[in-house]
Design a protein around this motif. Structure first.
Motif: not given
Length: 340
Positions: A250-252, A274-276, A282-288
């Motif tokens: 998967f690539m977001p 980080k690579g992007k 902001d650009h990507l939201g993450v909930v673990s």
């Protein structure tokens, strides 16, 4: 001393119930002692008599008598048979704890449970690693040595039949299995469907900042009720909700918010961002899913949704120590940080 006939009738096997025959023998002897029908030094029915009387395998009877011997209730003399050596109540719980895997989250539960139960019980822990054959083998090989069973079940069509081999009156379900077993057994379970739905409902203002919500549900996950709760929420929403099962590739997309079940997928997401040169939150939201101390210091902090594993341990220990048969839905915790 009880008459021979009276002693022979102390044990009765009911073939119509699901309780294993060896367990019925154990309970019959314990009940006879508690009611004063057996005293210290009294002999108990022989293996041959029980085998012939109820047409059951001698192995089941030996298993029962070995368990009673292990509890210090009976002993045997070669050529003379088995007899009672202790009529005092055996109050200490001997617990068989079967979990799926051992990880930092389960360690929180385990420590909480053991600390709560302290010296009032002994606890042996085993792991089935989501393998139904291992699950079955562990129960078959070890169950006769314990008087209390806490099972984190493997979600499988054979699971219900396997669990019937245990003492049904001292069997507790842990963490998963809320939908599978309903209220068949006392339990402390996580309501994964409700938890994710509640989280999403309370997070609408955050979700609107993103284009779509992605649930990364990797192949080693078993709490499928979570998918049901996730999909149920998005049936009434205008925003897009997507479940990804093949998470390795998967690539977001920009302005996704990802709910991540597996920490390996979390690492991949962070490295991808980080690579992007994307900023989390902001650009990507993450909930673990599942809180650990490390997630508080990664980047600007990773938002987590997590079962309250500490409370799970406390609730299970208290239920066993107090001999309660409750059906507890364990609470969950949300910790908001910068990735959200």
């Amino acid at each position: 001393m009880k008459t021979e006939i009276a002693r022979q009738e102390l044990i009765y096997i009911d073939s119509t119930v699901s309780t294993p025959k060896y367990r019925q023998i154990v309970e019959a002897v314990q009940k006879s002692i508690a009611e004063g029908l057996l005293s210290q030094g009294d002999p108990i029915p022989s293996v041959n008599y029980i085998a012939e009387r109820f047409s059951i395998a001698r192995g089941s009877i030996f298993k029962a008598y070995n368990l009673l011997r292990g509890l210090g209730i009976i002993d045997s003399i070669p050529g003379k048979g088995y007899f009672v050596i202790n009529t005092k109540p055996v109050g200490k719980k001997n617990i068989f704890l079967l979990m799926s895997t051992f990880n930092p989250y389960r360690e929180v539960f385990y420590n909480s449970f053991v600390n709560r139960i302290k010296k009032q019980a002994t606890v042996d822990v085993y792991f089935h690693h989501h393998n139904i054959n291992v699950f079955e083998t562990l129960i078959n090989n070890h169950a006769s040595y314990y008087n209390t069973f806490i099972i984190m079940p493997e979600i499988h069509k054979k699971t219900k039949d396997i669990l019937k081999r245990l003492d049904q009156r001292n069997l507790y379900i842990l963490d998963t299995g809320l939908e599978m077993f309903k209220k068949q057994y006392p339990c402390v379970c996580q309501n994964y469907s409700r938890d994710i739905y509640t989280f999403l409902e309370s997070s609408k203002k955050h979700l609107k900042r993103y284009k779509r919500v992605v649930l990364l549900f990797s192949g080693n996950m078993r709490n499928y009720d979570l998918i049901q709760g996730f999909e149920s929420f998005f049936t009434t929403q205008k925003m897009e909700g997507v479940v990804i099962r093949q998470t390795e590739d998967f690539m977001p997309s920009l302005k996704d918010i990802c709910i991540v079940m597996d920490d390996n997928d979390l690492v991949r997401l962070i490295l991808f961002a980080k690579g992007k040169q994307w900023q989390l939150g902001d650009h990507l939201g993450v909930v673990s899913y599942n809180e650990t101390p490390l997630k508080s210091i990664i980047d600007q902090g990773i938002t987590t949704i997590s079962p309250d594993f500490k409370q799970m341990g406390i609730s299970m220990a208290d239920m066993i120590l107090e001999d309660r048969k409750d059906y507890i839905e364990n609470p969950f915790l949300v910790t908001e940080r910068g990735s959200y």
